[in-house]
Design an enzyme around this catalytic site. Structure first.
Site, PDB file in Angstrom:
ATOM      1  CD  GLN A 223      -2.661  -1.203   2.606  1.00  0.00           C
ATOM      2  OE1 GLN A 223      -2.791  -2.259   3.197  1.00  0.00           O
ATOM      3  NE2 GLN A 223      -3.222  -0.101   3.064  1.00  0.00           N
ATOM      4  NE  ARG A 373     -13.024  -0.078   4.177  1.00  0.00           N
ATOM      5  CZ  ARG A 373     -13.850  -0.416   3.211  1.00  0.00           C
ATOM      6  NH1 ARG A 373     -14.237  -1.661   3.089  1.00  0.00           N
ATOM      7  NH2 ARG A 373     -14.303   0.465   2.357  1.00  0.00           N
ATOM      8  CB  CYS A 374      -9.807   1.912  11.456  1.00  0.00           C
ATOM      9  SG  CYS A 374      -8.567   1.486  12.660  1.00  0.00           S
ATOM     10  CD  GLU A 743      -9.147   3.640   6.791  1.00  0.00           C
ATOM     11  OE1 GLU A 743      -9.049   4.767   7.295  1.00  0.00           O
ATOM     12  OE2 GLU A 743      -8.180   2.929   6.525  1.00  0.00           O
TER      13      GLU A 743
END
Ligand code: CDP
Length: 789
Positions: A223, A373-374, A743
């Site tokens: 990423q 995902r945060c 998110e």
């Protein structure tokens, strides 16, 4: 800040343009790392420890090396010759690449087999015989911090205990005083268990060292390609791999969610193998390796206390956390924030006194502490404040919606400085909750619940009115390993008016190829379909910190607008030159400059682009391109109000989500359809830990949840029909008023579901349940109260 909508041909912001990347994805034509095959490529498989803690007595590779096609076995001592057996983590801790004599968690890499075929490498890994002497594992973080506990990280000479770090925010004494003075105090011990992202594509790479050029190319699932290149250069610079000799290419990525930010040992071993053997080496994890060994998320044990007046006014918040980081602190948090953005834990409420502290603890479990995902621990913070708010409502016998309305930070208080140090950019919380209540029919549901309760039926309504914090930088506060957290965009307009735009971020499915093109379209009037977007190649893209923590729109999205505006400024000069007027006599509308008062005299952006290469004013540089490194002045604070309705079967403990309304606010929206998709996916990844997903360990450190047999990823069958809506509160500091959104739903959904379950059970004396709220957990709680059907 309102944004004028361009016409559909240009397809700027606010258009639900179909995703440019989807035709290749839905036809199976995406190009993922495992699709890449290089001439002479070898394959790697990894031997992993069955023990959570053990001495390695002997590694016998003789049987493996006899298998035709097995070329080499790389172990710790091999890497030690090059001083590559240890590596830094992105949280400035250290981690073994391969062990010399001790393993520290189950599934740890022990050695790697290189072979001519994928399955020969696997056979080779099976044939390696490792003799272990099991050592007592430290699994419980509370035992690990106890006085006298054996020190696990004896490799670190100054380490005297098992604390990885202590971090705190707020004024402890002031909060203690306010808590002591509170008329009501509610306390909950809340555990957010270890979970793991389950991206469709696992992690992997192909390391390709070209000895003729002395250049290493690594195709990898990352990423953050630029940051990874820098880390590689720091780790391997001493063996000649300096940064200009490393190229990271991150092709299509099948989901990341935080799990593809860290550097895993497999990447480093594959690189070492390629350098030593001189051929490309491919390593692709299987699903069990991914679940068992890659960085996990959460694992926060939080003691949460909320003080209030009897009328429901919140007065003080205090949170003490034990964070289980496993064997090494390999979290992907900004350096100054080792517990991520956990101090956003006062949430959407105007709390004047707050204190939070986190003790991160070493145990014999896989390393990490990444986000799932945060934005760096915001899920933990939101769960704490939203659960405890419901506990307060129940204790005071107040409606949880009314309690929230009473305590919300008010619209006129923004920009709002929180007592824990954040400056919220904008927010308007009450209308979002009101909208969600209207959509779901809140008052009628409360009446229905009362009726059902009389009949012994279990129905609950749960609310979560969360505030997110996304978009790191600003660089003055945010860095990873010293690299400042800005991000970048570079736009080049070709002579025929088409463009290419490159970014320091990297999409993993979020639709950047479409939304970045729409930003260029909005700013320059070049149709989005004429803008090619590229990310993920460190040889071509401008330097950036990558995509995670919903930071792409707040950083690279902003950089894109700023770079486009530089181009527009140049185009204005060219248009003035072509039309033989002064710049200030020109008016801009997306795609065209025209002369004030004489609109028939105009030049399109495409004509300006052509002139930039064929007829530019003397003294002006030719060409039409711009780069911008955007350092955000602040983070963005998206928010939302979610309401969940559950029905519970008291015979089985099964929780059914009957309805779920999500009202989100991410400021101005680039692509409404993509934002809807982000919310839908995020809600599913909020449902997952709320009801299904968990990784736990037995006393010996054996993992449960290490395969899809017992790690329950919800499918469409488990997913309710998500009902979504929005409010729009632009960010005042973002160039086009947007906030991140990727998110929000994963962060906001779990407490709404947990609150709904507790709301259904509170009258039976059940005041809290930790997620995942499995049927067994509910059934046991009901049984303890004599309330099973
Ligand atoms: O960093 P990441 O891409 O995961 O998160 P994001 O910036 O929140 O964006 C997720 C997706 O939603 C991207 O394609 C964005 O361009 C899009 N988005 C949008 O259309 N409007 C917003 N206000 C925020 C995001």
């Amino acid at each position: 800040m309102t944004i004028a909508k361009t016409d559909a041909k240009i397809c700027g912001m606010g258009h639900s343009m179909k995703r440019k990347e989807d035709p290749r994805f839905i036809r199976g034509q995406g190009r993922y790392v495992d699709d890449i095959v290089l001439p002479g490529m070898l394959y790697m498989d990894i031997v992993r420890s069955p023990y959570a803690h053990a001495k390695i007595k002997k590694i016998d590779t003789s049987a493996a090396l006899k298998i035709p096609g097995v070329l080499a076995v790389i172990d710790g001592p091999t890497l030690a010759k090059y001083n590559l057996h240890w590596m830094p983590t992105i949280s400035s801790d250290t981690q073994m690449v391969l062990p010399i004599d001790e393993v520290m968690y189950q599934a740890q890499e022990v050695c790697a087999v290189i072979a001519t075929e994928r399955y020969i490498a696997a056979d080779g890994a099976d044939a390696v015989e490792v003799e272990y002497e099991p050592l007592p594992p430290m699994i419980d973080p509370f035992k690990s911090i106890a006085k006298g506990a054996p020190v696990l990280r004896h490799d670190k000479k100054d380490q005297k205990d098992n604390i990885a770090f202590h971090w705190e925010a707020g004024d402890r004494a002031d909060t203690d005083k306010a808590m002591a003075a509170a008329e009501v105090v509610v306390t909950e011990n809340i555990y957010l268990p270890r979970i793991h992202v389950a991206s469709m594509e696992t992690c992997g790479c192909i390391a390709d060292f070209d000895s003729a050029q002395g250049k290493l190319t690594v195709y990898m699932t990352t990423q953050a390609p630029h940051a990874i290149r820098t880390v590689f250069a720091l780790v391997a610079g001493h063996v000649g791999l300096s940064e200009e000799r490393i190229r990271i290419i991150s092709p299509d990525i099948g989901g990341g969610f935080g799990g593809k930010v860290p550097v895993y040992p497999g990447y480093v071993i594959a690189v070492a193998a390629s350098v030593v053997i001189g051929k490309p080496v491919k390593w692709i994890e299987d699903r069990m390796e991914n679940l068992q060994a890659d960085s996990f998320a959460r694992d926060y044990h939080m003691k949460v206390e909320l003080g209030a007046k009897k009328d429901g006014t919140m007065t003080a918040l205090r949170i003490k956390t034990i964070a289980d980081h496993g064997y090494s602190n390999a979290s992907a948090n900004p350096s100054k924030f080792p517990a991520g953005l956990f101090s956003i834990c006062t949430g959407s409420y105007d709390l004047k006194h707050a204190f939070c502290e986190v003790d991160a603890v070493y145990t014999n479990k896989p390393p990490g502490g990444v986000a799932y995902r945060c934005s760096f621990r915001v899920t933990e913070a939101v769960h704490a404040i939203e659960r405890i708010t419901d506990s307060l409502a129940h204790k005071l016998n107040m409606d949880p919606a009314a309690l929230r309305m009473k305590n919300f930070i008010k619209f006129e208080q923004f920009p709002y400085k929180s007592v824990l140090g954040w400056e919220y950019d904008s927010g308007n919380y009450a209308p979002a909750l009101k909208k969600a209540m209207d959509i779901i029919g809140y008052d009628a549901l409360r009446k229905e619940q009362a009726e059902k309760r009389k009949k012994g039926e279990l129905m609950g309504i749960g609310i979560s009115s969360f505030t997110e914090i996304v978009g790191a930088g600003p660089s003055k506060d945010f860095d990873i390993l010293g690299i400042k957290m800005f991000d970048s965009a570079e736009i080049r307009v070709h002579p025929t008016g088409k463009a290419i735009a490159r970014f320091g971020t990297k999409s993993q499915g979020q639709g950047h190829e479409t939304t970045y093109a729409q930003i260029v379209a909005q700013e320059l009037g070049i149709p989005a379909s004429d803008v090619q977007v590229e990310e993920g190649d460190t040889d071509t893209a401008p330097y950036g910190l990558g995509t995670y923590a919903s930071r792409s729109t707040p950083t690279s999205g902003a950089a894109c607008a700023m770079a486009a505006r530089k181009i527009r400024d140049k185009a204005r000069k060219i248009a003035a030159h072509l039309l033989e007027v002064k710049e200030e006599d020109l008016e801009w509308e997306p795609g065209k400059f025209s002369v004030k008062g004489a609109p028939q005299k105009s030049k399109t952006i495409q004509e300006c682009a052509f002139a930039a290469y064929t007829n530019h004013p003397q003294g002006m540089e030719a060409g039409m391109e711009a780069t911008h490194y955007y350092d955000p002045p602040n983070l963005t604070f998206p928010f939302g109000s979610y309401i969940c309705v559950v029905d519970i079967d008291s015979g089985t403990g099964v929780v059914k989500v009957r309805r779920f309304v999500a009202v989100d606010d991410c400021g101005n929206i680039i692509n409404p359809m993509i934002v809807d998709g982000q919310i839908h996916g995020g809600l599913n990844q909020g449902l997952a830990p709320a009801l299904y997903e968990q990784i736990s360990y037995d006393e010996e450190g054996n993992i449960t949840g290490g395969s899809f047999i017992d790690y329950y990823v919800p499918t469409s069958l488990e997913s309710p029909n998500w009902e979504t809506d929005k409010t729009t509160t632009p960010s005042p500091h973002h160039p086009f008023g947007a906030k991140g959104v990727g998110e929000s739903a994963t962060v906001g959904a779990p407490p709404a579901i947990a609150n709904a379950v507790v709301d259904a059970l509170y009258h039976l004396g059940i005041t809290h349940l930790d997620i995942p709220i499995t049927p067994e957990k509910v059934w046991q709680a009901l049984k303890a109260k004599g309330a099973t059907a």
